[in-house]
Scaffold this motif. Structure first.
Motif, PDB file in Angstrom:
ATOM      1  N   GLN A   1       0.813  -1.013  -0.381  1.00 66.97           N
ATOM      2  CA  GLN A   1       0.501  -0.168  -0.170  1.00 66.97           C
ATOM      3  C   GLN A   1       0.901   1.275  -0.175  1.00 66.97           C
ATOM      4  O   GLN A   1       1.407   1.409   1.034  1.00 66.97           O
ATOM      5  CB  GLN A   1      -0.843   0.184   1.490  1.00 66.97           C
ATOM      6  CG  GLN A   1      -1.585  -0.649   1.356  1.00 66.97           C
ATOM      7  CD  GLN A   1      -3.337  -0.889   0.202  1.00 66.97           C
ATOM      8  OE1 GLN A   1      -3.777   0.285  -0.119  1.00 66.97           O
ATOM      9  NE2 GLN A   1      -3.775  -2.377   0.129  1.00 66.97           N
ATOM     10  N   VAL A   2       1.056   1.959  -1.083  1.00 64.61           N
ATOM     11  CA  VAL A   2       1.476   3.966  -1.682  1.00 64.61           C
ATOM     12  C   VAL A   2       0.578   4.163  -1.220  1.00 64.61           C
ATOM     13  O   VAL A   2      -0.646   4.921  -2.220  1.00 64.61           O
ATOM     14  CB  VAL A   2       2.351   3.233  -2.988  1.00 64.61           C
ATOM     15  CG1 VAL A   2       3.058   4.735  -2.440  1.00 64.61           C
ATOM     16  CG2 VAL A   2       3.487   2.143  -2.614  1.00 64.61           C
ATOM     17  N   GLN A   3       0.950   5.076  -0.379  1.00 63.85           N
ATOM     18  CA  GLN A   3       0.417   6.174  -0.029  1.00 63.85           C
ATOM     19  C   GLN A   3       0.302   7.922   0.058  1.00 63.85           C
ATOM     20  O   GLN A   3       2.084   7.670  -0.195  1.00 63.85           O
ATOM     21  CB  GLN A   3      -0.598   6.281   1.861  1.00 63.85           C
ATOM     22  CG  GLN A   3      -1.689   5.816   2.037  1.00 63.85           C
ATOM     23  CD  GLN A   3      -1.828   5.930   3.422  1.00 63.85           C
ATOM     24  OE1 GLN A   3      -1.496   6.316   4.353  1.00 63.85           O
ATOM     25  NE2 GLN A   3      -3.773   5.322   3.907  1.00 63.85           N
ATOM     26  N   LEU A   4      -0.174   8.639  -1.313  1.00 65.64           N
ATOM     27  CA  LEU A   4       0.076   9.737  -1.831  1.00 65.64           C
ATOM     28  C   LEU A   4      -0.726  10.644  -0.799  1.00 65.64           C
ATOM     29  O   LEU A   4      -2.185  10.567  -1.117  1.00 65.64           O
ATOM     30  CB  LEU A   4       0.465  10.399  -3.460  1.00 65.64           C
ATOM     31  CG  LEU A   4       1.236   8.187  -3.419  1.00 65.64           C
ATOM     32  CD1 LEU A   4       0.988   8.779  -5.796  1.00 65.64           C
ATOM     33  CD2 LEU A   4       2.179   9.142  -3.449  1.00 65.64           C
ATOM     34  N   VAL A   5      -0.069  11.860  -0.212  1.00 66.33           N
ATOM     35  CA  VAL A   5      -0.814  12.593   0.822  1.00 66.33           C
ATOM     36  C   VAL A   5      -1.053  13.678  -0.079  1.00 66.33           C
ATOM     37  O   VAL A   5       0.032  14.810   0.168  1.00 66.33           O
ATOM     38  CB  VAL A   5      -0.789  12.623   2.123  1.00 66.33           C
ATOM     39  CG1 VAL A   5      -1.820  13.226   2.763  1.00 66.33           C
ATOM     40  CG2 VAL A   5      -0.670  11.434   2.725  1.00 66.33           C
ATOM     41  N   GLU A   6      -2.181  14.594  -0.431  1.00 63.14           N
ATOM     42  CA  GLU A   6      -1.885  15.721  -1.134  1.00 63.14           C
ATOM     43  C   GLU A   6      -2.027  17.204  -0.540  1.00 63.14           C
ATOM     44  O   GLU A   6      -3.210  17.218   0.030  1.00 63.14           O
ATOM     45  CB  GLU A   6      -2.509  15.366  -2.906  1.00 63.14           C
ATOM     46  CG  GLU A   6      -2.045  14.721  -3.923  1.00 63.14           C
ATOM     47  CD  GLU A   6      -3.122  13.763  -4.771  1.00 63.14           C
ATOM     48  OE1 GLU A   6      -2.223  14.071  -6.059  1.00 63.14           O
ATOM     49  OE2 GLU A   6      -4.184  13.838  -4.431  1.00 63.14           O
ATOM     50  N   SER A   7      -1.871  17.915  -0.666  1.00 58.72           N
ATOM     51  CA  SER A   7      -2.557  19.662  -0.462  1.00 58.72           C
ATOM     52  C   SER A   7      -1.602  20.410  -1.342  1.00 58.72           C
ATOM     53  O   SER A   7      -1.443  20.009  -1.822  1.00 58.72           O
ATOM     54  CB  SER A   7      -2.011  18.674   1.646  1.00 58.72           C
ATOM     55  OG  SER A   7      -0.719  19.513   1.260  1.00 58.72           O
ATOM     56  N   GLY A   8      -2.840  21.954  -0.824  1.00 58.54           N
ATOM     57  CA  GLY A   8      -2.508  23.049  -1.019  1.00 58.54           C
ATOM     58  C   GLY A   8      -3.315  23.284  -2.038  1.00 58.54           C
ATOM     59  O   GLY A   8      -3.158  24.612  -3.254  1.00 58.54           O
ATOM     60  N   GLY A   9      -4.045  22.323  -3.107  1.00 54.51           N
ATOM     61  CA  GLY A   9      -5.531  22.916  -3.668  1.00 54.51           C
ATOM     62  C   GLY A   9      -6.205  24.164  -3.390  1.00 54.51           C
ATOM     63  O   GLY A   9      -6.456  24.652  -2.049  1.00 54.51           O
ATOM     64  N   GLY A  10      -6.406  23.918  -4.921  1.00 56.66           N
ATOM     65  CA  GLY A  10      -7.922  25.895  -3.653  1.00 56.66           C
ATOM     66  C   GLY A  10      -7.996  26.534  -4.794  1.00 56.66           C
ATOM     67  O   GLY A  10      -7.927  26.772  -6.456  1.00 56.66           O
ATOM     68  N   LEU A  11      -8.837  27.464  -4.593  1.00 51.85           N
ATOM     69  CA  LEU A  11      -8.886  28.664  -5.474  1.00 51.85           C
ATOM     70  C   LEU A  11      -8.710  29.414  -5.518  1.00 51.85           C
ATOM     71  O   LEU A  11      -7.477  30.456  -4.791  1.00 51.85           O
ATOM     72  CB  LEU A  11     -10.703  29.209  -5.630  1.00 51.85           C
ATOM     73  CG  LEU A  11     -11.037  30.550  -5.678  1.00 51.85           C
ATOM     74  CD1 LEU A  11     -11.856  29.820  -7.301  1.00 51.85           C
ATOM     75  CD2 LEU A  11     -12.863  30.981  -5.089  1.00 51.85           C
ATOM     76  N   VAL A  12      -7.743  30.018  -6.503  1.00 53.98           N
ATOM     77  CA  VAL A  12      -7.010  30.663  -6.540  1.00 53.98           C
ATOM     78  C   VAL A  12      -7.299  32.501  -7.938  1.00 53.98           C
ATOM     79  O   VAL A  12      -8.016  31.713  -9.228  1.00 53.98           O
ATOM     80  CB  VAL A  12      -5.441  30.822  -7.212  1.00 53.98           C
ATOM     81  CG1 VAL A  12      -5.404  30.131  -8.068  1.00 53.98           C
ATOM     82  CG2 VAL A  12      -4.654  31.779  -7.135  1.00 53.98           C
ATOM     83  N   GLN A  13      -7.740  33.533  -7.709  1.00 53.03           N
ATOM     84  CA  GLN A  13      -7.279  34.090  -9.612  1.00 53.03           C
ATOM     85  C   GLN A  13      -6.687  33.884 -10.268  1.00 53.03           C
ATOM     86  O   GLN A  13      -5.036  33.198 -10.154  1.00 53.03           O
ATOM     87  CB  GLN A  13      -7.208  35.636  -8.444  1.00 53.03           C
ATOM     88  CG  GLN A  13      -8.445  36.129  -7.459  1.00 53.03           C
ATOM     89  CD  GLN A  13      -8.385  37.940  -7.733  1.00 53.03           C
ATOM     90  OE1 GLN A  13      -7.846  38.094  -7.046  1.00 53.03           O
ATOM     91  NE2 GLN A  13      -9.319  38.075  -7.643  1.00 53.03           N
ATOM     92  N   ALA A  14      -6.768  34.471 -11.599  1.00 51.78           N
ATOM     93  CA  ALA A  14      -5.574  34.588 -13.014  1.00 51.78           C
ATOM     94  C   ALA A  14      -4.393  35.029 -12.805  1.00 51.78           C
ATOM     95  O   ALA A  14      -4.640  36.542 -11.969  1.00 51.78           O
ATOM     96  CB  ALA A  14      -6.180  34.839 -13.772  1.00 51.78           C
ATOM     97  N   GLY A  15      -3.341  34.968 -12.558  1.00 51.21           N
ATOM     98  CA  GLY A  15      -2.536  35.413 -12.454  1.00 51.21           C
ATOM     99  C   GLY A  15      -1.281  35.586 -10.860  1.00 51.21           C
ATOM    100  O   GLY A  15      -0.400  35.274 -10.777  1.00 51.21           O
ATOM    101  N   GLY A  16      -2.358  34.619 -10.363  1.00 47.81           N
ATOM    102  CA  GLY A  16      -1.918  34.579  -8.868  1.00 47.81           C
ATOM    103  C   GLY A  16      -1.346  32.769  -9.571  1.00 47.81           C
ATOM    104  O   GLY A  16      -0.457  32.025  -9.764  1.00 47.81           O
TER     105      GLY A  16
END
Length: 124
Positions: A1-16
């Motif tokens: 079992q290999v787990q990959l834990v992601e973070s950091g996604g979200g909503l951002v304005q264009a150019g950000g």
């Protein structure tokens, strides 16, 4: 079992900017190639970037055109995707992936493990 834990996604304005992170186990991180894919609604999953055990990288210029940078922190067993100058067309679910050994391919079928994805939405 290999787990990959992601973070950091979200909503951002264009150019950000956003920085995605994917953490895994020390053995997986040290032995495998780590990468990022993305999938927009109604489209196929697309390779973004990858980084190998020796630090070598593969970038899809058609996807990010030099705006994104992949890096790794060996002490934290974490791979990052720094996304700058974001555009509305970057909106997608971003998936962390891991491939056994040295992986140079940009094809989905050549990768072995996947995170569950994190949503990135760029508003225009």
């Amino acid at each position: 079992q290999v787990q990959l834990v992601e973070s950091g996604g979200g909503l951002v304005q264009a150019g950000g900017s956003l920085r995605l992170a994917c953490a895994t186990s020390a053995p997986t991180f040290s032995s495998n190639t780590m990468g990022w894919f993305r999938q927009a609604p109604g489209k196929e999953r697309e390779f973004v970037a990858s980084i190998r055990r020796d630090g070598g990288t593969t970038i899809n210029p058609d996807s990010v055109k030099g705006r994104f940078t992949i890096s790794r922190d060996n002490g934290k067993n974490t791979v990052y995707l720094q996304m700058n100058s974001l555009k509305s067309e970057d909106t997608a679910v971003y998936y962390c992936a891991s491939g056994i050994g040295a992986v140079f391919s940009m094809s989905v079928e050549h990768w072995d493990y996947w995170g569950q994805g994190t949503q990135v939405t760029v508003s225009s």
